[in-house]
Design an enzyme around this catalytic site. Structure first.
Site, PDB file in Angstrom:
ATOM      1  N   GLU A 165       9.001  -2.098  -4.187  1.00  0.00           N
ATOM      2  CA  GLU A 165       8.242  -1.292  -3.230  1.00  0.00           C
ATOM      3  C   GLU A 165       9.086  -0.199  -2.579  1.00  0.00           C
ATOM      4  OE1 GLU A 165       4.950  -1.494  -2.816  1.00  0.00           O
ATOM      5  OE2 GLU A 165       4.959  -3.025  -4.378  1.00  0.00           O
ATOM      6  N   GLU A 198       6.114  -2.579   5.342  1.00  0.00           N
ATOM      7  CA  GLU A 198       4.647  -2.647   5.372  1.00  0.00           C
ATOM      8  C   GLU A 198       4.086  -2.866   3.963  1.00  0.00           C
ATOM      9  OE1 GLU A 198       1.441   0.331   4.504  1.00  0.00           O
ATOM     10  OE2 GLU A 198       2.660   1.156   6.129  1.00  0.00           O
TER      11      GLU A 198
END
Length: 1100
Positions: free
Chosen positions: A225, A150
Site C-alpha cells: 500500500e 489508512e
C-alpha cells in the site's frame, strides 16, 4: 461551522468512479485523501445555512405551513426518537444529551469508562444508517504515513483474516457508503447501509480493522500500500512500487494539486498542516516499518477516537457492539495530548511570496497560476463569526456573479478560478483565491486586482439584494437538507467533527438558529457593515497572507523522472549481491502473496448476507404521464411522493433534433450562456440574484440518450440509433415561489442574452482550462469517452460535447470569438431560433415534476399558466417519433465515427508521472440478447481480478471495467497507473481468468452468492425524493419497462457459473477492440519498445 454540515463532498463520488468504475454514494471533504479515491485540488462550493433577514422569512414560513399537514404522522416517530435519550449502558457515562431540532436528530454523547473513547449516538428516522470512527492523526513529515496507514488498516485484521476485507465487503454487501479518507489532521473510516444486518457486519469489520490491523505485524502490507523496492532480475533497474506512492505521483502531476499544496504549506509554516498528509512521492520511500507501527500505536487508540452512529437502529445495540471492542483497552490520556492540533499563530508581519513550478508539455502554453492565501484566525471563532464568514464567502465567490469571482473572470487576466474561497474544515479557517492560465507579465496584475477588489468591498459593502439572494440560497439548502444518495448521517458526522475533533461539543457544530438570529439582527441594524468589518479585519489588514505563483517548466517532468532514476541507481550501486537477492526474494514473496487466493477458512471470517436477505422485487417509483396537457402540446410527467418537504423539483426539456450535427458542439457553451449572461431585463448579476432570492437553484444542461425503439425487445443490445436529445432546465422552489421559477425558466429559454463577446470568451477559456486539467487528473474518463465514440452514436455525441474532440472545438471557438465575433454570435442566435421553431418546438417539450400531493395540487394553476406562455404553437406540427424513427444526427455521425474508428490505438500525451490505460469493444453486438448475469460477471471482474492485478500487484491507484447492457459496450480502465503495456497485458488475460473462475464457482456457491449480493446492492442505493423522481423519469424516457427491470433483477439473482464462462468467451472475441491511453511521452516510448504502438496526439 455552518459551512461544513451540508458539504456533499464530490471527491469520493467522482473518485470511487475513478477507482472502481462505480459511483460511490458519497464524497470526502477538501484536503481529504481517500483510501479508495483520489485527491481533489479544488474546494467544492459550500452550502451555508441561513434564513432570510427580510421579507418575513418567506421560505421558512412556507415550508412550515407545508409541513404542518404531515405533523400528526410524525408525532409518534418523534416520541420514539425522544426515548432514545433515556438509553444508558453500564460501560458508558453520559457526557451530554441534546436534540438538534433543526434536523430532528436526538443525540447522546457517551464516554466509554474503561477505554476513554467518546461515542456520539444520533437517532433519526433515516434508514440509511451510518457508522464512523475518526482519529486525530497529525503527521510530522511528508512520508504520507497517515494516508498509507489508512489504506493498510483495511488489509486484514485479527478477526477478519483475508488479505483485503474491504474488497470482500465491496463485493458482497448492500453498502451505500464504504470508504476511508485522510485529512491533514484526521483519518475517518465510514460505512453505511439501509440493511441492519449488513450494517452491523460492516461495523464489525471496520472496528476490528482500526484497532487490530494485520498491517502492524506484516511489513508486506506497508510494501503493497505504501512503497517498496521491486526487482525481479539483477540486470534490471530497481523501481519503486506502492499504491499510495503511485497515487501521489498522479496528484503531484496536477498543477491544481501542486498549487493547493503549496498554498497550504505557505500559510501553516509551524504546525502539522505544513506537511502533506497524503505524502510527497520524493519522501514516501523514507517511511520505515517501525515508524509505521509506532504511528498506529500512538494514534489508533480508543482514547483518541470519535465514534459515530446515526440512523434508525437501536441505540443500546450500538453501545453493546462497540463495548466488545473497547473494553480490552485502558484509557490512554497521553495519546489525546500527543494528537492535539497546535494553533498556527498569525505571525507574519508582511505578506510572503513563493514561486513553485509545474510540469508543462512541449507545446503547452507557458501560463502561470496564482493563489493569494490568508490564515483567517488564530483563536476560536464565535458561532456568529463562523456563520458570518460563511455567508461572506458566498457573497464573494459563491456564484459566477459574486463580486470577487466575477471581477477576476471578467478581467481577462486568466482562464479559471483557483482556490475557491473559504475552507474551514480544519482547526483554523483559510481563504484562498486566484487565477490560472495567467500570462507571466499579468501575475502581479491579478494580485493587485484581488487586493483592490477586497479593499473596495470593505469600503462599499454589498447591496441589500446581494445579501438577500445569498441568504435565501443558503437557507433553501439548509431547510431542504438534500444530500442526494450521499448518506445524511455522514454529512452530520463531517459537520460534527469540525468541533468535536478540537474538544468542543459535536452537536453545537450542527445548530444554526441562535447565531443565525444574531446575524439577522446585525444585518437589520447595520446592513452590510458586519461583512465589511470582517473583510477589513480578516483579509485587507491581515498580514498573515501569502502569494503562491505556479510557473511552467518544460523540463520538470524529465527532471523528476531522471532524479528518480538516479536515486534508484544510487541505491542499487550501494547494495551487495546478497542485498539484491534479498530484494528479489521479497519482490517474489509479495507477488506470491498478492496473487494467492484467500483460503476458505479466511474467507469464512468475513460476515456476509445470504441471498434470502435480498429483496426480490425491483423498486419502482410513482409516475403519471399527461400528453398534451391542457391542449398545450406539452407532455407533463409527474412523480407524487409521500414527502418532498414542501418543495417542487421541476425540469423543462426542449428538443434539439432539428439542429445539424455541426451545431451540436456549440451546445455546452450555449447552455452556459442561458444562465450566465442574463436574460430579458435582467443582466447577469440581476438574474443570479433572482435565482438565489426566489428558488433553490436553477441549472441548464444537455440530455442525449439512446432509447429502446417502440415495441422492441428490451433484452437485446440496441443500436443506439433511436435517441432523445434535449436541453434541460432544472430547478426547485417552494409552492409559493413556483411562479417565479417558471418565469425564470421561460426567460432563460427564450431571452437569454447571447451577445456578450467578453462573457463567451471567458466561458470558453474556463472550459478549456477545465478540460485540460481533467486530462491530467481524470485521464481514464478522457480515454473512456474517446473509446465509446467509436461504437455508438451516443458515445460520439458525448465525445464532441465533452471529450478531446470538444477540447479542440473549444480552442477553435476561442479563436473565432476573438477574430470574428459576429459569425459566432450568428451561430448562437440561429441555434436558439432553430430549437424554438414555432411550428414544432411544443411537440418536443417535456415538463417533469416531483413533489408531494399537496405541492402538485397547489402548483397546478401556475403550471397551466407556464404551459400557455411557452414558445411555440400548441397545435403545431408533431415532432418525429424517435422511438420509431432513426434520429437525424445518426447518418452523419456514423460517417464521422468511421473515420475515428480507423485509429484503434490512440495515445494522448500530457505532462504526468502516471498513465490512464483503456481498452474497449462491443461485448454484445446489436440484436444479441444481454442477460442480467452479465452485470454480475462484470462487477466480479472489476472488484476481483482487476483490483488484484492492476491495483494490488500493478501498483495503480485504480483498475476497473465498465459495461453497458443497453449498448453492449465494455471497457477496461486504469487510474494513476505506473504501468502501460503491462496493464494492457492484464486486460488481455482477463477472459482466461474468468474461464478458470467459472470452474471454481461450480464448487463455491458462497463466492457466487457474494457476487450476486454486491450487484443487487448496486441496484438498491438510497435515493433522495428528487432522485427517485429523476430516476423514474430517466427510465420512462429511454422507454424501459418495469417488466424488463424485474427480469434483469431475476436474472441477476439466478446467475450461474456457466454465465461466467459465456461472458469469458465473449470477452475473448471482443468486437472491434480499440485502445486509448493518456500518459507521458516517455511512457509511450517505453511501451513502443515492448511492442505497444500508438498514434500519438498532444492534448495541450
Amino acid at each position: 461551522m455552518y459551512t461544513r454540515i451540508l458539504r456533499i463532498n464530490s471527491l469520493v463520488a467522482t473518485t470511487m468512479i475513478a477507482v472502481f468504475g462505480i459511483a460511490s454514494r458519497g464524497r470526502s471533504a477538501l484536503w481529504a485523501v481517500s483510501a479508495f479515491s483520489s485527491v481533489t485540488p479544488a474546494k467544492p462550493k459550500q452550502h451555508i445555512f441561513a434564513r432570510p433577514f427580510q421579507r418575513g422569512g418567506a421560505i421558512q414560513r412556507e415550508l412550515s405551513i407545508l409541513r404542518a399537514s404531515v405533523a400528526d404522522d410524525t408525532e409518534l416517530a418523534t416520541d420514539k426518537l425522544a426515548k432514545t435519550l433515556e438509553v444508558t449502558h453500564p460501560a458508558y457515562e453520559v457526557l451530554k444529551r441534546d436534540v438538534v431540532t433543526e434536523y430532528g436528530a436526538y443525540c447522546s454523547l457517551f464516554r466509554h469508562k474503561k477505554s476513554g473513547a467518546q461515542l456520539l449516538s444520533v437517532s433519526t428516522e433515516d434508514d440509511n444508517k451510518v457508522f464512523g470512527i475518526t482519529l486525530r492523526t497529525p503527521p510530522e513529515d511528508g512520508t504520507g504515513i497517515a494516508h498509507i496507514l489508512e489504506h493498510s488498516v483495511l488489509c486484514g485484521s485479527r478477526k477478519y483474516t483475508t488479505k483485503d476485507p474491504f474488497v470482500h465487503l465491496l463485493k458482497g454487501s448492500l453498502q451505500t457508503f464504504l470508504n476511508a479518507f485522510t485529512y491533514p489532521d484526521r483519518t475517518c473510516y465510514v460505512v453505511a447501509s439501509q440493511n441492519t444486518k449488513d450494517f452491523y457486519n460492516l461495523i464489525n469489520v471496520y472496528a476490528d480493522a482500526v484497532f487490530h490491523p494485520r498491517a502492524i505485524k506484516d511489513p508486506m502490507v506497508l510494501a503493497q500500500e505504501g512503497h517498496h523496492l521491486e526487482l525481479q532480475d539483477k540486470e534490471e533497474p530497481l523501481v519503486y512500487k506502492g499504491v499510495v506512492y503511485n497515487e501521489m505521483k498522479g496528484v503531484y502531476s496536477s498543477p491544481d494539486s501542486l498549487l493547493m499544496r503549496s498554498a497550504q504549506r505557505s500559510i501553516f509554516p509551524d504546525n502539522t498542516y505544513a506537511v502533506d498528509s497524503g505524502g510527497d512521492p520524493t519522501v514516501i520511500p523514507n517511511l520505515t516499518f517501525d515508524q509505521f507501527v509506532d504511528f498506529h500505536s500512538r494514534f489508533y487508540h480508543p482514547s483518541n477516537s470519535r465514534i459515530y452512529f446515526s440512523g434508525d437502529d437501536d441505540v443500546l445495540q450500538r453501545l453493546e457492539l462497540m463495548d466488545e471492542y473497547l473494553r480490552e483497552f485502558d484509557a490512554a490520556p497521553e495519546t489525546v495530548d500527543d494528537s492535539r492540533i497546535e494553533w498556527q499563530p498569525k505571525r507574519y508581519t508582511e505578506p510572503q511570496r513563493t514561486v513553485e513550478y509545474y510540469p508543462a508539455g512541449g507545446d503547452q502554453p507557458e501560463t502561470h497560476s496564482l493563489s493569494i492565501n490568508w490564515l483567517l484566525n488564530d483563536r476560536p471563532l464565535s458561532a456568529l463569526e463562523e456563520l458570518t464568514l460563511g455567508v461572506l464567502d458566498h457573497l464573494l465567490t459563491g456564484t459566477t456573479s459574486s463580486v470577487l469571482r466575477k471581477t477576476l473572470m471578467e478581467s481577462g487576466l486568466g482562464d479559471a478560478i483557483t482556490g475557491g474561497g473559504l475552507s474551514d474544515e480544519l482547526l483554523q479557517a483559510v481563504f484562498m483565491i486566484g487565477l490560472k492560465g495567467v500570462a507571466k507579465d499579468d501575475v502581479s496584475k491579478v494580485e493587485d486586482l484581488i487586493l483592490d477588489t477586497l479593499r473596495k468591498v470593505s469600503e462599499e459593502g454589498f447591496t441589500e439584494d446581494d445579501i438577500a439572494s445569498s441568504l435565501n440560497t443558503i437557507e433553501f439548502s439548509l431547510r431542504e437538507f438534500n444530500t442526494g444518495s450521499f448518506p445524511k448521517g455522514l454529512s452530520f458526522m463531517l459537520g460534527s467533527m469540525s468541533k468535536w475533533l478540537y474538544e468542543e461539543s459535536p452537536t453545537d457544530a450542527l445548530k444554526f438558529e441562535e447565531p443565525l438570529q444574531q446575524l439577522k439582527d446585525e444585518i437589520a441594524t447595520s446592513g452590510s457593515k458586519i461583512f465589511q468589518d470582517m473583510v477589513k479585519e480578516m483579509l485587507v489588514e491581515n498580514m498573515h497572507r501569502t502569494t503562491v505563483e505556479l510557473a511552467p517548466s518544460k523540463t520538470l517532468e524529465e527532471e523528476q523522472a531522471e532524479d528518480e532514476k538516479r536515486r534508484l541507481s544510487s541505491i542499487k550501486e550501494s547494495l551487495s549481491d546478497s542485498d539484491l537477492d534479498k530484494i528479489i526474494d521479497e519482490t517474489n514473496k509479495l507477488l506470491a502473496l498478492q496473487s494467492a487466493d484467500d483460503s476458505p477458512e479466511d474467507r469464512a471470517t468475513i460476515p456476509s448476507l445470504e441471498l434470502s436477505d435480498l429483496k426480490r422485487e425491483q423498486a419502482e417509483y410513482p409516475i403519471a404521464v399527461s400528453e398534451n396537457e391542457n391542449n398545450s402540446g406539452v407532455t407533463v410527467v409527474r412523480h407524487e411522493l409521500v414527502s418532498t418537504s414542501g418543495i417542487a423539483y421541476v425540469s423543462l426539456a426542449v428538443d434539439l433534433s432539428s439542429l445539424s450535427l455541426d451545431d451540436v458542439p456549440l451546445l455546452p457553451i450555449f447552455t452556459k450562456l442561458m444562465k450566465e449572461t442574463g436574460a430579458g431585463d435582467y443582466d447577469s448579476v440581476q438574474l443570479s440574484r433572482e435565482i438565489g432570492t426566489h428558488t433553490g437553484g436553477i441549472s441548464v444542461g444537455l440530455m442525449t440518450t439512446a432509447v429502446y425503439p417502440r415495441g422492441a425487445d428490451e433484452s437485446v443490445s440496441a443500436s443506439g440509433e433511436n435517441m432523445q436529445t434535449k436541453i434541460v432546465i432544472s430547478g426547485k422552489a417552494t409552492s409559493e415561489k413556483i411562479d417565479k421559477l417558471f418565469l425564470l425558466f421561460n426567460l432563460m429559454l427564450t431571452d437569454a442574452r447571447l451577445d456578450s463577446k467578453a462573457k463567451v470568451v471567458e466561458l470558453l477559456k474556463e472550459s478549456r482550462s477545465r478540460l485540460e486539467s481533467s486530462a491530467q487528473r481524470s485521464g481514464h474518463s478522457v480515454a473512456n469517452t474517446r473509446m465509446k465514440a467509436r461504437y455508438r452514436v451516443g458515445g460520439y455525441v458525448d465525445e464532441i460535447t465533452g471529450g478531446v474532440s470538444y477540447l479542440n472545438t473549444v480552442k477553435s471557438l476561442i479563436k473565432l470569438a476573438e477574430d470574428d465575433w459576429p459569425a459566432l454570435l450568428n451561430r448562437f442566435e440561429n441555434l436558439r431560433k432553430t430549437i424554438l421553431n414555432e411550428r414544432t418546438c411544443r411537440s418536443g417539450m417535456l415538463v417533469d415534476i416531483t413533489g408531494e400531493k399537496k405541492v402538485l395540487d397547489t402548483i397546478k394553476p401556475s403550471l397551466d399558466s407556464f404551459l400557455d406562455t411557452l414558445p411555440g404553437d400548441a397545435s403545431g406540427e408533431k415532432l418525429t417519433d424517435f422511438y420509431k424513427e432513426v434520429h437525424p444526427w445518426v447518418p452523419e455521425a456514423k460517417k464521422r465515427m468511421a473515420e475515428l474508428s480507423s485509429e484503434t490505438s490512440e495515445g494522448f500525451i500530457v505532462p504526468t508521472q502516471v498513465s490512464y490505460v483503456g481498452k474497449a469493444g462491443l461485448l454484445f453486438k446489436e440484436g444479441e440478447r444481454v442477460p442480467g448475469s452479465a452485470q454480475v460477471v462484470s462487477r466480479f471482474l472489476r472488484t476481483g481480478y482487476l483490483w488484484d492485478h492492476v491495483r494490488v500487484m500493478g501498483g495503480a491507484y485504480g483498475g476497473f471495467c465498465t459495461f453497458s447492457p443497453f449498448s453492449g459496450f465494455f471497457s477496461f480502465l486504469s487510474y494513476r497507473d505506473p504501468n502501460l503495456h503491462k496493464t494492457l497485458d492484464v486486460y488481455d488475460a482477463a477472459a482466461d481468468y474468468l474461464l478458470s473462475v467459472a470452474d471454481t464457482l461450480e464448487n463455491d456457491p458462497e463466492a457466487l452468492a457474494t457476487a450476486i449480493i454486491g450487484t443487487i446492492g448496486d441496484l438498491d442505493g438510497a435515493l433522495s425524493p428528487d432522485q427517485k423522481g429523476s430516476t423514474q423519469f430517466q427510465r420512462w424516457i429511454i422507454n424501459e419497462s418495469p417488466e424488463h427491470r424485474q427480469r434483469i433483477r431475476d436474472e441477476i439473482l439466478a446467475t450461474k457459473p456457466s454465465d461466467f464462462r459465456e461472458f469469458a468467451e465473449r470477452l475473448k472475441k471482443l468486437s472491434n477492440p480499440s485502445i486509448a491511453v493518456v500518459s507521458s511521452k516517455a511512457a509511450f516510448e517505453e511501451a513502443a519498445k515492448n511492442g505497444k504502438k500508438f498514434t500519438l496526439k498532444e492534448i495541450f
